[in-house]
Write a protein that holds these residues in place. Structure first.
Motif, PDB file in Angstrom:
ATOM      1  N   ALA A 159       0.840  -1.206   0.000  1.00  0.00           N
ATOM      2  CA  ALA A 159       0.000   0.000   0.000  1.00  0.00           C
ATOM      3  C   ALA A 159       0.871   1.250   0.000  1.00  0.00           C
ATOM      4  N   THR A 160       1.933   1.213   0.761  1.00  0.00           N
ATOM      5  CA  THR A 160       2.845   2.353   0.856  1.00  0.00           C
ATOM      6  C   THR A 160       3.514   2.609  -0.502  1.00  0.00           C
ATOM      7  N   TRP A 161       3.966   1.519  -1.063  1.00  0.00           N
ATOM      8  CA  TRP A 161       4.646   1.594  -2.361  1.00  0.00           C
ATOM      9  C   TRP A 161       3.751   2.268  -3.399  1.00  0.00           C
ATOM     10  N   TRP A 162       2.454   1.852  -3.354  1.00  0.00           N
ATOM     11  CA  TRP A 162       1.485   2.413  -4.302  1.00  0.00           C
ATOM     12  C   TRP A 162       1.252   3.897  -3.997  1.00  0.00           C
ATOM     13  N   ALA A 163       1.129   4.211  -2.725  1.00  0.00           N
ATOM     14  CA  ALA A 163       0.799   5.578  -2.328  1.00  0.00           C
ATOM     15  C   ALA A 163       1.940   6.543  -2.625  1.00  0.00           C
ATOM     16  N   LEU A 164       3.180   6.057  -2.499  1.00  0.00           N
ATOM     17  CA  LEU A 164       4.315   6.969  -2.638  1.00  0.00           C
ATOM     18  C   LEU A 164       4.483   7.527  -4.055  1.00  0.00           C
ATOM     19  N   GLY A 165       3.931   6.860  -5.025  1.00  0.00           N
ATOM     20  CA  GLY A 165       4.018   7.406  -6.379  1.00  0.00           C
ATOM     21  C   GLY A 165       4.822   6.532  -7.313  1.00  0.00           C
ATOM     22  N   GLU A 166       5.419   7.139  -8.298  1.00  0.00           N
ATOM     23  CA  GLU A 166       6.115   6.401  -9.344  1.00  0.00           C
ATOM     24  C   GLU A 166       7.582   6.147  -8.977  1.00  0.00           C
ATOM     25  N   ASN A 167       8.108   5.069  -9.578  1.00  0.00           N
ATOM     26  CA  ASN A 167       9.528   4.730  -9.433  1.00  0.00           C
ATOM     27  C   ASN A 167      10.020   4.607  -8.007  1.00  0.00           C
ATOM     28  N   ILE A 168       9.210   3.896  -7.224  1.00  0.00           N
ATOM     29  CA  ILE A 168       9.562   3.683  -5.813  1.00  0.00           C
ATOM     30  C   ILE A 168      10.037   2.237  -5.669  1.00  0.00           C
ATOM     31  N   PRO A 169      11.144   1.985  -5.030  1.00  0.00           N
ATOM     32  CA  PRO A 169      11.562   0.606  -4.805  1.00  0.00           C
ATOM     33  C   PRO A 169      10.758  -0.022  -3.657  1.00  0.00           C
ATOM     34  N   HIS A 170      10.563  -1.370  -3.708  1.00  0.00           N
ATOM     35  CA  HIS A 170       9.996  -2.042  -2.518  1.00  0.00           C
ATOM     36  C   HIS A 170      10.849  -3.259  -2.196  1.00  0.00           C
ATOM     37  N   ARG A 171      10.530  -3.943  -1.083  1.00  0.00           N
ATOM     38  CA  ARG A 171      11.412  -4.990  -0.588  1.00  0.00           C
ATOM     39  C   ARG A 171      11.023  -6.382  -1.110  1.00  0.00           C
ATOM     40  N   GLY A 172      10.542  -6.437  -2.331  1.00  0.00           N
ATOM     41  CA  GLY A 172      10.149  -7.726  -2.914  1.00  0.00           C
ATOM     42  C   GLY A 172      11.222  -8.790  -2.787  1.00  0.00           C
ATOM     43  N   THR A 173      12.469  -8.414  -3.065  1.00  0.00           N
ATOM     44  CA  THR A 173      13.560  -9.384  -3.013  1.00  0.00           C
ATOM     45  C   THR A 173      13.693  -9.974  -1.618  1.00  0.00           C
ATOM     46  N   TYR A 174      13.560  -9.107  -0.632  1.00  0.00           N
ATOM     47  CA  TYR A 174      13.665  -9.546   0.765  1.00  0.00           C
ATOM     48  C   TYR A 174      12.606 -10.617   1.058  1.00  0.00           C
ATOM     49  N   TYR A 175      11.378 -10.352   0.621  1.00  0.00           N
ATOM     50  CA  TYR A 175      10.298 -11.306   0.879  1.00  0.00           C
ATOM     51  C   TYR A 175      10.489 -12.591   0.075  1.00  0.00           C
ATOM     52  N   LYS A 176      10.914 -12.417  -1.162  1.00  0.00           N
ATOM     53  CA  LYS A 176      11.097 -13.606  -2.015  1.00  0.00           C
ATOM     54  C   LYS A 176      12.190 -14.515  -1.442  1.00  0.00           C
ATOM     55  N   ASP A 177      13.242 -13.896  -0.930  1.00  0.00           N
ATOM     56  CA  ASP A 177      14.317 -14.697  -0.330  1.00  0.00           C
ATOM     57  C   ASP A 177      13.802 -15.454   0.895  1.00  0.00           C
ATOM     58  N   LYS A 178      12.993 -14.737   1.653  1.00  0.00           N
ATOM     59  CA  LYS A 178      12.412 -15.355   2.839  1.00  0.00           C
ATOM     60  C   LYS A 178      11.591 -16.592   2.452  1.00  0.00           C
ATOM     61  N   VAL A 179      10.807 -16.421   1.400  1.00  0.00           N
ATOM     62  CA  VAL A 179       9.967 -17.536   0.929  1.00  0.00           C
ATOM     63  C   VAL A 179      10.853 -18.733   0.584  1.00  0.00           C
ATOM     64  N   LYS A 180      11.926 -18.449  -0.152  1.00  0.00           N
ATOM     65  CA  LYS A 180      12.827 -19.530  -0.584  1.00  0.00           C
ATOM     66  C   LYS A 180      13.382 -20.280   0.614  1.00  0.00           C
ATOM     67  N   LYS A 181      13.853 -19.504   1.568  1.00  0.00           N
ATOM     68  CA  LYS A 181      14.464 -20.100   2.761  1.00  0.00           C
ATOM     69  C   LYS A 181      13.429 -20.942   3.529  1.00  0.00           C
ATOM     70  N   ARG A 182      12.254 -20.376   3.683  1.00  0.00           N
ATOM     71  CA  ARG A 182      11.221 -21.071   4.464  1.00  0.00           C
ATOM     72  C   ARG A 182      10.745 -22.340   3.768  1.00  0.00           C
ATOM     73  N   LYS A 183      10.658 -22.263   2.472  1.00  0.00           N
ATOM     74  CA  LYS A 183      10.234 -23.465   1.734  1.00  0.00           C
ATOM     75  C   LYS A 183      11.253 -24.588   1.944  1.00  0.00           C
ATOM     76  N   LYS A 184      12.500 -24.195   1.963  1.00  0.00           N
ATOM     77  CA  LYS A 184      13.563 -25.185   2.163  1.00  0.00           C
ATOM     78  C   LYS A 184      13.450 -25.832   3.549  1.00  0.00           C
ATOM     79  N   ILE A 185      13.202 -24.973   4.529  1.00  0.00           N
ATOM     80  CA  ILE A 185      13.061 -25.492   5.905  1.00  0.00           C
ATOM     81  C   ILE A 185      11.861 -26.451   5.986  1.00  0.00           C
ATOM     82  N   LEU A 186      10.756 -26.035   5.393  1.00  0.00           N
ATOM     83  CA  LEU A 186       9.549 -26.883   5.446  1.00  0.00           C
ATOM     84  C   LEU A 186       9.778 -28.214   4.735  1.00  0.00           C
ATOM     85  N   GLU A 187      10.507 -28.147   3.633  1.00  0.00           N
ATOM     86  CA  GLU A 187      10.807 -29.387   2.908  1.00  0.00           C
ATOM     87  C   GLU A 187      11.667 -30.312   3.778  1.00  0.00           C
ATOM     88  N   ALA A 188      12.651 -29.703   4.444  1.00  0.00           N
ATOM     89  CA  ALA A 188      13.507 -30.489   5.341  1.00  0.00           C
ATOM     90  C   ALA A 188      12.671 -31.089   6.472  1.00  0.00           C
TER      91      ALA A 188
END
Lengths: 619, 355
Positions: free
Chosen positions: A433-462
């Motif tokens: 919501a913040t990213w959308w509100a701030l306007g154009e050409n704003i970075p967000h932490r997608g990579t951070y979340y995606k990495d988290k997903v990867k790590k967690r999936k690995k743990i769950l698989e283990a």
């Protein structure tokens, strides 16, 4: 005895999970973890793995159901209906698996105090059960519809539409909707689970009361005999399958429909073909009618997002229908006669009743039976509405949120949203919501979340590869907490069996496993161990199903198997009920079967004595 | 006078004439229960024998004089009376009747010299109030009319064992009112045999049939010389909740070399095998329930499963008598007059034991 190293399960505070699970704790809220500040208390309890609600490692968001029932189940016992000596059931996580513990009774004066409330509150429920059930169902359906109506934004518009600004601004916009929608869904989920236990504790109590009366009259009566007296036939959980039978029968009476359904095409190809003829369209219309609510049934237990439902996996109902159509064409009867099931039950009850010697006992038996019959339907019916219908709606909504996060590059796949717990998701949504509100050409932490997903999936698989200990802590001298016995099938003997399993480092040494004799008969055949519900497709006719526990959408499978064995399952477990229905021998609540039996082992299931024997190991 | 009667012609009203066991067998045959064929040597035959031969007076004189507290006098009286019964020459009518009965049975079975079991059936035996069990004799695998007649007399003589005499005196049964009949019944060439109860004798649970069985003839089970396999089966849902399989080291079988039944060793691999198939268990339970319903009371039943015949025709009942232990206890309410709510409250108050 309990202090001896061999007579206890690992201390939860000393227990080490495999190193591959490193970091598992961060997926879950703090109150669900074993913690130093509560260590003394935690060490003294007996924690066993809850294979009924969480046979698999818990994806963080799916923990919400567990959080909700911990509160709801416990509060009805301790604060609402006040079952005098009973307390709640506490939960903890260990290596992504859920462990639960029945808490010891409170002080005598509290028990006394609760008894007063109990008497006043509980009998009212029994006296007014029928009207209460009607009210319950209508309010529950309303809640489900409300959840279905929660609007999840499909996109975040470049500019909000005119009609939200003119003639007067609405005042809040998609950014608010996004955050509010999830909060609303969470609140509704918690409400649904409060409703879930509204009458369930009392149902179990009544069941135990009736079981006790039956055991006094017939000292050696088995759990399955008691179950047979109590179980009803007109149960919501059987409806999805009945609807399939109805649709299959309809298909054979319409022109050209059965042919299409019997074909090998995908569901999409089949519906497209059916759309072309009037009879096909008529059948599709009937299918649509049956869908809500009956095909909201989960393909699994309803407790995991990845199980899917007949709604999201139409190949499953279509596959069953195909089988039914083929059987109908061979002249077979596919429906079970519910009237016959009811009649059989009544015959069983009257035969036992006929064995009672005195009028007083007969009257007490009748009274006890009427009490349990009044309310038992609740135990059978609520399951469909909550764990299946309601959860399926929830999963649909959460997936919509997941799609939105994927759309704006916060996540890679829709279901990745389940890798965050319910306290973390507002963080993701707020960021979006913040990213959308701030306007154009704003970075967000997608990579951070995606990495988290990867790590967690690995743990769950283990965690999935790991075979968790059946229990932690000190086993009690006697397990007598009613819900623990009834729902989870945990008894003193069971715990002893588990200890045997824990002590046996080489599972190959153990050739005999004990459980509940839950459906009579003896059968032998190759085992098919299904630890994950989605692997059901591997099962071949004539095999013996070995699994943590079963659930209603497996119903058509029971006509294919020779016998069933489950790790967990008490008196009302699905496997026990359905196996009896189909006359398939079963042993439930064995605790360790899925870890000791391997696919391909030849096993003998004795549903009369509750013994599973490994006759020959697969080479 | 009828000295022998076909079992098929008997029912429970025949008790004074043929004794409890025979009457019960006849009753069961009438009720359609599979009982091996046979005949009863009636009490009339016994009475006729002791009257016509004139030994009746001797019997009552010796019995009148005996002091049951004096063991040696009791034993001497017993010996002399048993000898008297066995050594007094036959009266032809009775002897012929037994021969005819046996010949008829051979014809019925289609076998020459059919092996039979010869059992006493006393008129005071098997009454629920007087458990005489084991006080009279049973002779197995008897063949030929002469042997049958010989064993009939041995059964008669068993009325005068020291134990039987003393028992009657202590329980005040007048000797002259206890007559004896003898049952002659085709042997079941049994693969397995044993007993069953229409309630659980351990806890009185009326919803169970408890079956005990072992290899061979049922005598090993009845006499307690093997630990039998034990099955506890629910009468209503027919599941066998308990299946205790024991090591059955011996079996009672006919030994053709010795011409009699012997306790033979069971080969090791068969000792721990279950002596009954599931369907045989189910059939026995079905029969047990039927017998209990027919008599209207808990029963104690002896059964045998024939080696050579096909299921279910091979399942035989060889004896049934009322169960005496639990039936004597007065039916008392175990729960008491409680409403459903009272029961629920009790359940809710149950303490939970978790240390």
């Amino acid at each position: 005895m309990a202090q001896e190293k061999t007579g206890r399960f690992p201390d939860p505070h000393e227990f080490q999970v495999p190193p591959e699970l490193e970091g598992w704790e961060e997926m879950y809220p703090s109150h669900h973890l074993f913690s130093k500040d509560r260590a003394q208390w935690e060490k003294e309890q007996f924690w066993y793995q809850d294979k009924i609600h969480a046979p698999d490692p818990l994806p963080p968001l799916d923990l919400i159901f567990q959080e909700a029932w911990q509160i709801a189940l416990s509060q009805y016992t301790t604060r609402v209906f006040c079952i005098p000596p009973a307390q709640g059931i506490a939960q903890r996580l260990m290596g992504c698996y859920l462990y639960i513990c029945a808490i010891a009774p409170p002080a005598p004066e509290i028990i006394q105090e609760k008894a007063g409330h109990f008497e006043k509150r509980v009998f009212y429920v029994f006296e007014h059960y029928d009207e209460l059930w009607d009210k319950w169902l209508s309010k529950f359906k309303t809640l489900g519809k409300e959840m279905e109506a929660v609007r999840i934004p499909e996109e975040l518009p470049k500019f909000v539409p005119d009609d939200e600004v003119l003639p007067a601004p609405t005042g809040c916009y998609v950014s608010y909707d996004l955050i509010a929608a999830f909060d609303t869904l969470v609140n509704q989920m918690f409400k649904g689970w409060q409703y879930h236990f509204e009458m369930l504790n009392l149902t179990y109590l009544a069941y135990l009361m009736f079981a006790d009366v039956a055991r006094k009259l017939f000292p050696g009566i088995s759990e399955s005999a008691i179950g047979k007296m109590v179980a009803g036939a007109y149960v919501s959980m059987f409806r999805p399958e009945e609807e399939l039978c109805r649709l299959a029968r309809l298909a054979t009476s319409l022109r050209g429909v059965a042919e299409v359904l019997k074909g090998d095409g995908t569901v999409q190809e089949k519906t497209a073909a059916l759309e072309k003829t009037p009879d096909g369209r008529q059948w599709l219309e009937e299918y649509e009618k049956a869908k809500d609510p009956w095909f909201y049934v989960s393909c699994g237990s309803g407790w995991f997002h990845y199980e899917g439902s007949w709604l999201t996996e139409p190949e499953i109902p279509y596959g069953y229908i195909k089988g039914y159509v083929e059987r109908l064409e061979k002249g077979e009867t596919i429906e079970r006669s519910l009237d016959d099931i009811e009649k059989q039950r009544d015959a069983i009850v009257s035969e036992y009743r006929g064995l009672i010697k005195t009028d007083e006992d007969r009257k007490a038996f009748d009274d006890a039976f009427n009490t349990i019959r009044t309310i038992y339907r609740y135990a059978e019916d609520h399951l469909f509405w909550v764990e299946h219908w309601f959860h399926t709606i929830w999963f649909e909504k959460i997936r919509q949120l997941g799609s939105l996060l994927v759309k704006y590059d916060m996540l890679e796949a829709v279901d990745d949203i389940y890798m965050f717990n319910r306290y973390e998701i507002p963080e993701l949504l707020t960021e979006l919501a913040t990213w959308w509100a701030l306007g154009e050409n704003i970075p967000h932490r997608g990579t951070y979340y995606k990495d988290k997903v990867k790590k967690r999936k690995k743990i769950l698989e283990a965690a999935r590869q790991w075979n968790p200990t059946p229990a932690l802590g000190v086993p009690p001298e006697e397990v007598a907490e009613p819900f623990t016995i009834m729902l989870w099938g945990i008894t003193t003997d069971k715990v002893k069996e588990w200890l045997k399993g824990v002590d046996t480092t080489a599972a190959g040494d153990m050739n005999e496993i004990k459980g509940f004799a839950s459906s009579a008969g003896v059968a032998e055949g190759p085992a098919r161990v299904l630890k994950l519900l989605k692997d059901i497709g591997d099962l071949k006719p004539g095999e013996v199903l070995v699994c943590p526990s079963t659930n209603p959408s497996w119903a058509p499978v029971f006509t294919q198997i020779k016998a069933a064995v489950t790790d967990i399952g008490g008196l009302t477990s699905h496997a026990a009920i359905v196996c009896r229905e189909y006359g398939v021998p079963s042993v439930t609540g064995t605790g360790v079967s899925t870890s000791i039996i391997k696919t391909g082992d030849i096993i003998r299931v004795d549903g009369d004595t509750g013994v599973v024997t490994i006759v020959k190991r697969a080479s | 006078m009828q000295y022998v009667r076909d079992l098929k012609a008997l029912d429970r009203r025949s008790l004074p004439l043929v004794g409890g066991k025979n009457a019960s067998l006849g009753e069961m045959i009438k009720a359609g229960i599979r009982v091996p064929p046979g005949f009863a040597v009636t009490t009339d035959a016994y009475v006729q024998f002791i009257s016509q031969t004139g030994i009746r007076e001797t019997l009552s004189k010796v019995l009148g004089d005996v002091n049951v507290e004096d063991v040696s006098s009791l034993d001497a009286a017993s010996r002399s009376l048993q000898d008297l019964i066995q050594q007094t020459p036959w009266i032809p009518d009775v002897r012929e009747a037994i021969q005819e009965g046996y010949d008829r049975l051979c014809r019925e079975c289609g076998v020459d010299a059919v092996p039979v079991a010869v059992r006493s059936s006393a008129t005071a035996e098997d009454l629920p109030t007087a458990s005489f069990a084991g006080q009279q004799d049973t002779y197995l695998w008897v063949q030929g009319g002469g042997q049958v007649a010989h064993h009939v007399r041995r059964c008669w003589a068993s009325l005068f064992t020291s134990r039987a005499i003393a028992y009657r005196v202590r329980n005040r049964f007048p000797h002259e009112k206890v007559f004896i009949s003898v049952g002659v019944q085709k042997m079941v060439n049994s693969k397995a045999a044993g007993v069953m109860f229409t309630l659980n004798p351990t806890d009185g649970d009326p919803s169970k049939v408890v079956i005990e069985g072992s290899w061979g003839l049922g005598e090993t089970v009845v006499s307690g010389s093997v630990n039998p396999d034990r099955f506890v089966v629910d009468k209503v849902i027919l599941e066998a909740g308990v299946k205790d399989i024991s090591a059955k080291h011996i079996e009672c079988v006919f030994d053709p070399k010795q011409g009699r039944v012997v306790n033979a060793d069971v080969e090791p691999e068969r000792q721990c095998r279950c002596c009954l198939e599931d369907r045989e268990i189910k059939e026995l339970v079905k029969i047990a329930k039927y017998i209990e319903r027919h008599y209207g009371k808990p029963m104690d039943i002896e059964w045998a499963i024939d080696k050579d015949m096909a299921f279910p025709e091979n399942v035989f009942i060889v004896q049934a008598r009322p169960e005496t232990v639990w039936s004597r206890k007065q039916a008392k309410s175990v729960i008491g007059a409680k409403s459903g709510y009272q029961l629920l409250m009790e359940q809710a108050m149950k303490r939970i034991k978790i240390p």
